[in-house]
Design a protein around this motif. Structure first.
Motif, PDB file in Angstrom:
ATOM      1  N   LEU A   1       0.811  -1.214   0.000  1.00 48.68           N
ATOM      2  CA  LEU A   1       0.000   0.000   0.000  1.00 48.68           C
ATOM      3  C   LEU A   1       0.845   1.265   0.000  1.00 48.68           C
ATOM      4  N   THR A   2       2.151   1.146   0.118  1.00 47.92           N
ATOM      5  CA  THR A   2       3.028   2.324   0.133  1.00 47.92           C
ATOM      6  C   THR A   2       3.758   2.522  -1.181  1.00 47.92           C
ATOM      7  N   GLY A   3       3.715   1.529  -2.064  1.00 50.82           N
ATOM      8  CA  GLY A   3       4.372   1.647  -3.358  1.00 50.82           C
ATOM      9  C   GLY A   3       5.868   1.421  -3.330  1.00 50.82           C
ATOM     10  N   ASP A   4       6.393   0.898  -2.203  1.00 48.08           N
ATOM     11  CA  ASP A   4       7.839   0.667  -2.131  1.00 48.08           C
ATOM     12  C   ASP A   4       8.224  -0.763  -2.473  1.00 48.08           C
TER      13      ASP A   4
ATOM     14  N   SER B   1     -15.269   4.220   1.298  1.00 50.74           N
ATOM     15  CA  SER B   1     -14.220   5.171   1.658  1.00 50.74           C
ATOM     16  C   SER B   1     -12.886   4.687   1.110  1.00 50.74           C
ATOM     17  N   THR B   2     -12.093   5.633   0.601  1.00 46.11           N
ATOM     18  CA  THR B   2     -10.793   5.317   0.020  1.00 46.11           C
ATOM     19  C   THR B   2      -9.695   5.917   0.879  1.00 46.11           C
ATOM     20  N   TYR B   3      -8.660   5.127   1.153  1.00 41.75           N
ATOM     21  CA  TYR B   3      -7.502   5.568   1.924  1.00 41.75           C
ATOM     22  C   TYR B   3      -6.261   5.362   1.066  1.00 41.75           C
ATOM     23  N   ARG B   4      -5.370   6.364   1.100  1.00 48.00           N
ATOM     24  CA  ARG B   4      -4.218   6.369   0.197  1.00 48.00           C
ATOM     25  C   ARG B   4      -2.970   6.792   0.961  1.00 48.00           C
ATOM     26  N   TRP B   5      -1.854   6.217   0.599  1.00 44.29           N
ATOM     27  CA  TRP B   5      -0.585   6.518   1.237  1.00 44.29           C
ATOM     28  C   TRP B   5      -0.146   7.941   0.907  1.00 44.29           C
ATOM     29  N   ASN B   6       0.219   8.730   1.936  1.00 46.32           N
ATOM     30  CA  ASN B   6       0.636  10.115   1.712  1.00 46.32           C
ATOM     31  C   ASN B   6       2.097  10.356   2.067  1.00 46.32           C
ATOM     32  N   GLY B   7       2.850   9.287   2.220  1.00 47.99           N
ATOM     33  CA  GLY B   7       4.257   9.405   2.567  1.00 47.99           C
ATOM     34  C   GLY B   7       4.528   9.184   4.033  1.00 47.99           C
ATOM     35  N   VAL B   8       3.492   9.282   4.863  1.00 45.95           N
ATOM     36  CA  VAL B   8       3.646   9.075   6.303  1.00 45.95           C
ATOM     37  C   VAL B   8       2.717   7.977   6.800  1.00 45.95           C
ATOM     38  N   ARG B   9       1.455   8.016   6.340  1.00 45.34           N
ATOM     39  CA  ARG B   9       0.464   7.043   6.782  1.00 45.34           C
ATOM     40  C   ARG B   9      -0.598   6.903   5.704  1.00 45.34           C
ATOM     41  N   LEU B  10      -1.530   5.980   5.893  1.00 44.10           N
ATOM     42  CA  LEU B  10      -2.677   5.876   5.007  1.00 44.10           C
ATOM     43  C   LEU B  10      -3.682   6.946   5.411  1.00 44.10           C
ATOM     44  N   ALA B  11      -3.960   7.878   4.509  1.00 42.29           N
ATOM     45  CA  ALA B  11      -4.818   9.023   4.798  1.00 42.29           C
ATOM     46  C   ALA B  11      -6.122   8.902   4.042  1.00 42.29           C
TER      47      ALA B  11
END
Length: 277
Positions: free
Chosen positions: A116-119, A182-192
């Motif tokens: 979920l972080t794309g790494d 509801s959609t949650y997306r990685w913002n570089g720190v957490r799933l927002a």
């Protein structure tokens, strides 16, 4: 020349002099009307220079703290024991801890793993279902063998979840005829929290305009790392506060229309008594 032939020749001569033509042929309709030019907008003042608004950035958000006492055995989060992780996570609620020890209707969903972080590395997703009408969805990521909670979300027990690429989608049965997505997306720190949609379900799901017009569900969170979610039915517990972009303003269901407040009905003025002299 026969009399009938003379009449026919006269009729043809009149038609030719009138400029008539047979169907499908071109004819001259006279001068065209003059073309009127529509006025174009004329600017009064040049556009004012506007300073760009600061873009939303996760730089100001505190990084989630690692769960104390939990270290992965290697570089994969699959080596982490989920019950131990939930027991040591400070963000886990008291009713979740009761569910971990066992109770009627309680359950811990099997761990799922998605990037979920794309790494390129997997995150751990699990959920705790309590004996009431609530469940808690947790997402953890791994950094240098330490486990970090990046989402703690209170949801309804009938929820389902799936992933679309790196996005996490949470579906909750808001009531008998609607479902909240509801959609949650990685913002570089957490799933927002990213966005929320309300979809009609049931027999009228395909009928336009069949969404309810009642108030939108209240938004709740369960801790600093949580994002807004749909609260359970009245009578359930509450989180520690509202956060996220959706909590900053009231949410209105798609297709809902505002209900006008009743206005007072004006009363006719009573007649003043007539004084007799």
């Amino acid at each position: 020349m026969a009399p009938g032939a003379g009449v026919l020749l006269v009729a043809l001569a009149v038609a030719a002099s009138a400029g008539c033509s047979s169907a499908g042929q071109l004819h001259d309709a006279g001068k065209t009307r003059p073309v009127t030019v529509r006025p174009s907008p004329q600017q009064l003042w040049p556009a004012a220079d506007v300073s760009p608004l600061p873009s939303a950035s996760p730089a100001g958000q505190p990084s989630p703290a690692p769960v104390p006492g939990v270290v992965a055995d290697g570089e994969s989060i699959r080596t982490v024991d989920v019950p131990v992780l939930l027991d040591k996570d400070p963000s886990v609620q008291s009713e979740e801890r009761t569910a971990l020890t066992g109770c009627a209707g309680c359950a811990v969903r099997p761990a799922q793993y998605r990037d979920l972080t794309g790494d390129g590395r997997e995150e751990l997703l699990t959920a705790v279902v309590t004996g009431g009408q609530r469940a808690y969805l947790h997402v953890y990521t791994l950094r240098e063998r330490q486990v970090l909670p990046v989402l703690a979300l209170q949801v309804l027990t009938g929820f389902s979840a799936d992933t679309v690429g790196p996005d996490l989608l949470v579906h909750e049965p808001t009531n008998e005829v609607t479902e909240t997505n509801s959609t949650y997306r990685w913002n570089g720190v957490r799933l927002a929290f990213d966005n929320r949609q309300i979809r009609a379900t049931g027999p009228a799901a395909d009928v336009p305009g069949c969404l309810p017009t009642g108030p939108a569900p209240e938004l709740r969170d369960v801790g600093p790392s949580a994002q807004p979610t749909v609260a359970p039915a009245p009578g359930g517990g509450s989180g520690r506060g509202d956060s996220g972009p959706a909590a900053a303003r009231p949410s209105v269901a798609a297709g809902a229309r505002p209900t006008a407040s009743p206005s007072p009905v004006p009363q006719a003025p009573s007649a003043s008594p007539v004084r007799r002299s």
